[in-house]
Design a protein around this motif. Structure first.
Motif, PDB file in Angstrom:
ATOM      1  N   UNK A   1       0.603   5.010   3.438  1.00 33.17           N
ATOM      2  CA  UNK A   1      -0.301   4.484   4.470  1.00 33.17           C
ATOM      3  C   UNK A   1      -0.815   3.087   4.139  1.00 33.17           C
ATOM      4  N   UNK A   2      -0.820   2.710   2.866  1.00 37.84           N
ATOM      5  CA  UNK A   2      -1.284   1.362   2.519  1.00 37.84           C
ATOM      6  C   UNK A   2      -0.381   0.293   3.141  1.00 37.84           C
ATOM      7  N   UNK A   3       0.873   0.649   3.377  1.00 37.10           N
ATOM      8  CA  UNK A   3       1.794  -0.319   3.985  1.00 37.10           C
ATOM      9  C   UNK A   3       1.495  -0.559   5.461  1.00 37.10           C
ATOM     10  N   UNK A   4       0.681   0.309   6.079  1.00 32.19           N
ATOM     11  CA  UNK A   4       0.331   0.132   7.489  1.00 32.19           C
ATOM     12  C   UNK A   4      -0.612  -1.046   7.708  1.00 32.19           C
ATOM     13  N   UNK A   5      -1.391  -1.374   6.681  1.00 35.80           N
ATOM     14  CA  UNK A   5      -2.402  -2.419   6.831  1.00 35.80           C
ATOM     15  C   UNK A   5      -1.744  -3.756   7.161  1.00 35.80           C
TER      16      UNK A   5
ATOM     17  N   UNK B   1       0.251  -4.390   9.499  1.00 38.39           N
ATOM     18  CA  UNK B   1       1.510  -4.271  10.230  1.00 38.39           C
ATOM     19  C   UNK B   1       1.312  -3.828  11.673  1.00 38.39           C
ATOM     20  N   UNK B   2       0.088  -3.482  12.033  1.00 41.77           N
ATOM     21  CA  UNK B   2      -0.239  -3.055  13.393  1.00 41.77           C
ATOM     22  C   UNK B   2      -1.395  -3.898  13.909  1.00 41.77           C
TER      23      UNK B   2
ATOM     24  N   UNK C   1      -8.824 -11.255  21.437  1.00 40.78           N
ATOM     25  CA  UNK C   1      -7.690 -11.593  20.595  1.00 40.78           C
ATOM     26  C   UNK C   1      -7.227 -10.341  19.857  1.00 40.78           C
ATOM     27  N   UNK C   2      -5.948 -10.264  19.541  1.00 45.06           N
ATOM     28  CA  UNK C   2      -5.431  -9.120  18.798  1.00 45.06           C
ATOM     29  C   UNK C   2      -6.050  -9.097  17.399  1.00 45.06           C
ATOM     30  N   UNK C   3      -6.397  -7.888  16.944  1.00 44.32           N
ATOM     31  CA  UNK C   3      -7.016  -7.720  15.633  1.00 44.32           C
ATOM     32  C   UNK C   3      -6.107  -6.901  14.725  1.00 44.32           C
ATOM     33  N   UNK C   4      -5.832  -7.357  13.511  1.00 49.60           N
ATOM     34  CA  UNK C   4      -4.966  -6.598  12.605  1.00 49.60           C
ATOM     35  C   UNK C   4      -5.576  -5.252  12.223  1.00 49.60           C
ATOM     36  N   UNK C   5      -4.731  -4.265  12.077  1.00 47.33           N
ATOM     37  CA  UNK C   5      -5.165  -2.938  11.636  1.00 47.33           C
ATOM     38  C   UNK C   5      -5.456  -2.997  10.136  1.00 47.33           C
ATOM     39  N   UNK C   6      -6.641  -2.551   9.751  1.00 44.96           N
ATOM     40  CA  UNK C   6      -7.081  -2.650   8.359  1.00 44.96           C
ATOM     41  C   UNK C   6      -7.023  -1.329   7.611  1.00 44.96           C
ATOM     42  N   UNK C   7      -6.722  -0.239   8.325  1.00 43.70           N
ATOM     43  CA  UNK C   7      -6.678   1.059   7.674  1.00 43.70           C
ATOM     44  C   UNK C   7      -8.004   1.778   7.660  1.00 43.70           C
ATOM     45  N   UNK C   8      -9.033   1.173   8.240  1.00 37.13           N
ATOM     46  CA  UNK C   8     -10.365   1.799   8.224  1.00 37.13           C
ATOM     47  C   UNK C   8     -10.445   2.997   9.163  1.00 37.13           C
ATOM     48  N   UNK C   9      -9.677   2.996  10.225  1.00 33.91           N
ATOM     49  CA  UNK C   9      -9.693   4.100  11.181  1.00 33.91           C
ATOM     50  C   UNK C   9      -8.310   4.698  11.324  1.00 33.91           C
ATOM     51  N   UNK C  10      -8.157   5.684  12.201  1.00 34.58           N
ATOM     52  CA  UNK C  10      -6.843   6.307  12.385  1.00 34.58           C
ATOM     53  C   UNK C  10      -5.865   5.368  13.086  1.00 34.58           C
ATOM     54  N   UNK C  11      -4.609   5.499  12.738  1.00 31.35           N
ATOM     55  CA  UNK C  11      -3.544   4.775  13.422  1.00 31.35           C
ATOM     56  C   UNK C  11      -3.152   5.593  14.644  1.00 31.35           C
TER      57      UNK C  11
END
Length: 525
Positions: A362-366, A368-369, A378-388
């Motif tokens: 899951x760390x690789x998701x940060x 990448x979304x 504006x689009x905001x990068x996914x930081x992993x703080x909440x559910x994907x």
């Protein structure tokens, strides 16, 4: 209605049982015969596991048992994790651990299954099972499209391969689209040019078996003469990376009308140039050419452009490549600039039914979304703080431009390249280089070669370095397609104004050195 991969195959077994499903060399199996072999291997897996496995590695070559083994894993509702027989044993063992495999189903042992580096049992692929394996198989799970179909490992920028899990629910709408789109059905004969570690092989297998067509598998020798093989085997559908076209051009085999039986010619995995398309079209005059695009995370391909039959009507983007066209049904896309705002040129981001659920780690998701709520934000990068969630957009890392209502691929935004269809993170090669004794720093680059091709080269600094020793060290760690063709040793790497390695200066120097080597010497006097 969505199906699992095995249900796509099983439906063809029920309807087309006596039709040819698979040709490998001189061996031919009907749908019913291939089904029986897959059932037998599935029973062997259950016996070895003493139950149904969840994830199974498949380490095998290009023979009938390999394809039956892939189907056997699907028959049990387990996920397939293809492993490359040509990859170093340490890399395969790393994938076995990262994927959490229960077993490895092996048809070959060149990388060392059964040695202490393999942390799970290895089950041999065989046609005849021992008596203990003749068990009653469990009923197939017929509605679990949320389950994983397969997991593929792509090159990772940190030096560790990234696991990309794909669900049946990601694949099923894709198959429904492409089977109809490319007119697949009984009587069609489809090439299988891709290794099973390459996600485009899933198209080959299941678009074929989901439609009642025949999968025709070339040998390595056949791929050295692809045009002759297409003609001899009377293929109707071809699918490969574009670099194979360049190879055929160098061999001077793309003569006019050489492949008259081809109906569709599909290319994916790297940019398709207009020159490549034109050369192939001349040799396959009755074939419709399509350029497919898509990262593994978006399930095989997510966009396509079909070239008009008349080359005079072909679009001519400035970069000389065929457009990637429009995204498939069931997908949404945006083109975002560096600030995360919609633009005519920028990064392509996609979401929808084909988008994978997130990396195994899951760390690789940060990063990448993205979250994007509309024009006011504006689009905001996914930081992993909440559910994907399904609402997140996957960042392809590809730069595209809209031209005439079509998407044109302009290259990568990062240090990832595509070589012969394989996705390669240059950072992974550089990490392996820096781990070699005596290497201080290193850079890997893609260098242009004649004939619309690129080649991997590396440059490194350090003390007492020998290029041959460095190459041997890389071959023990990386798959062959990631080992640079040439590794040069220099005193210092060029830096840009920000103090970073100047990759473009490295590329310019390497290309200049090659040009000088080709330049004829003029006699003096």
């Amino acid at each position: 209605m969505e199906h699992t991969l095995y249900e796509w195959f099983a439906a063809s077994v029920a309807e087309f049982g006596d039709r040819p499903a698979l040709e490998v060399g001189e061996e031919r199996l009907t749908y019913r015969e291939l089904h029986g072999l897959a059932e037998r291997i599935a029973a062997d897996l259950v016996a070895a596991r003493r139950g149904v496995p969840a994830r199974v590695g498949l380490l095998a070559g290009r023979d009938a048992l390999t394809y039956a083994g892939y189907l056997a894993v699907q028959r049990l509702g387990a996920a397939v994790v293809p492993l490359s027989p040509s990859a170093p044993a340490a890399r395969n063992a790393m994938i076995v651990r990262a994927a959490g495999l229960d077993l490895v189903l092996a048809g070959t042992t060149p990388s060392g299954p059964g040695t202490p580096s393999w942390p799970v049992p290895v089950v041999p692929l065989r046609r005849t099972a021992p008596p203990t394996a003749r068990l009653r198989l469990p009923r197939r799970r017929v509605d679990d499209t949320d389950a994983l179909a397969y997991v593929l490992f792509t090159s990772g920028s940190t030096g560790t391969p990234k696991g990309v899990p794909i669900r049946h629910g990601n694949v099923s709408p894709y198959l429904a689209h492409v089977i109809a789109r490319y007119g697949l059905g009984p009587g069609c004969r489809v090439s299988q040019t891709f290794d099973l570690t390459f996600d485009l092989s899933v198209f080959d297998m299941f678009a074929t078996w989901g439609s009642g067509a025949t999968l025709v598998v070339p040998t390595r020798r056949d791929l050295m003469v692809p045009v002759r093989w297409v003609a001899d085997r009377k293929l109707t559908h071809w699918f490969s990376v574009p670099s194979l076209v360049s190879f055929a051009r160098r061999m001077r085999t793309l003569r006019p009308g050489r492949m008259p039986g081809l109906r569709w010619s599909l290319f994916c995995g790297e940019p398709l140039t207009l020159q490549q398309a034109g050369a192939w079209a001349t040799a396959a005059p009755h074939s419709t050419l399509a350029n497919l695009y898509g990262p593994t995370e978006l399930t095989i391909s997510c966009a396509e452009y079909t070239l008009p039959a008349d080359p005079a009507r072909w679009p001519r983007p400035a970069n000389g490549t065929v457009p990637i066209g429009s995204v498939h049904p069931g997908l949404e896309h945006l083109v975002l600039d560096a600030g995360g705002r919609p633009a005519g040129e920028g990064e392509l981001v996609v979401r929808g039914a084909q988008r994978f659920p997130g990396y195994l780690d899951a760390d690789s998701d940060k990063g990448r979304f993205l979250s994007y709520d509309g024009p006011a934000t504006n689009a905001a990068p996914y930081t992993g703080d909440g559910p994907l969630t399904d609402d997140h957009w996957y960042r392809t890392g590809d730069r595209v431009r809209r031209e005439g209502g079509r998407l044109v691929h302009l290259g990568r935004l990062d240090q990832q390249i595509k070589l012969h269809g394989y996705r390669i993170e240059l950072g992974e090669i550089e990490a392996a280089l820096r781990d070699q004794p005596g290497v201080r720093d290193a850079v890997a680059v893609a260098v242009a070669r004649p004939g619309d091709e690129i080649a991997l080269e590396a440059v490194c600094t350090g003390t007492d370095l020998v290029a041959e020793a460095i190459r041997s060290g890389l071959e023990a760690r990386l798959p062959a397609y990631m080992v640079p063709r040439v590794t040069s040793v220099v005193d210092e790497l060029p830096l840009n104004a920000n103090g970073k390695i100047d990759r473009q200066a490295v590329i310019t120097a390497l290309e200049g050195r090659r040009s000088a080597a080709r330049r004829p010497v003029t006699p003096h006097g």
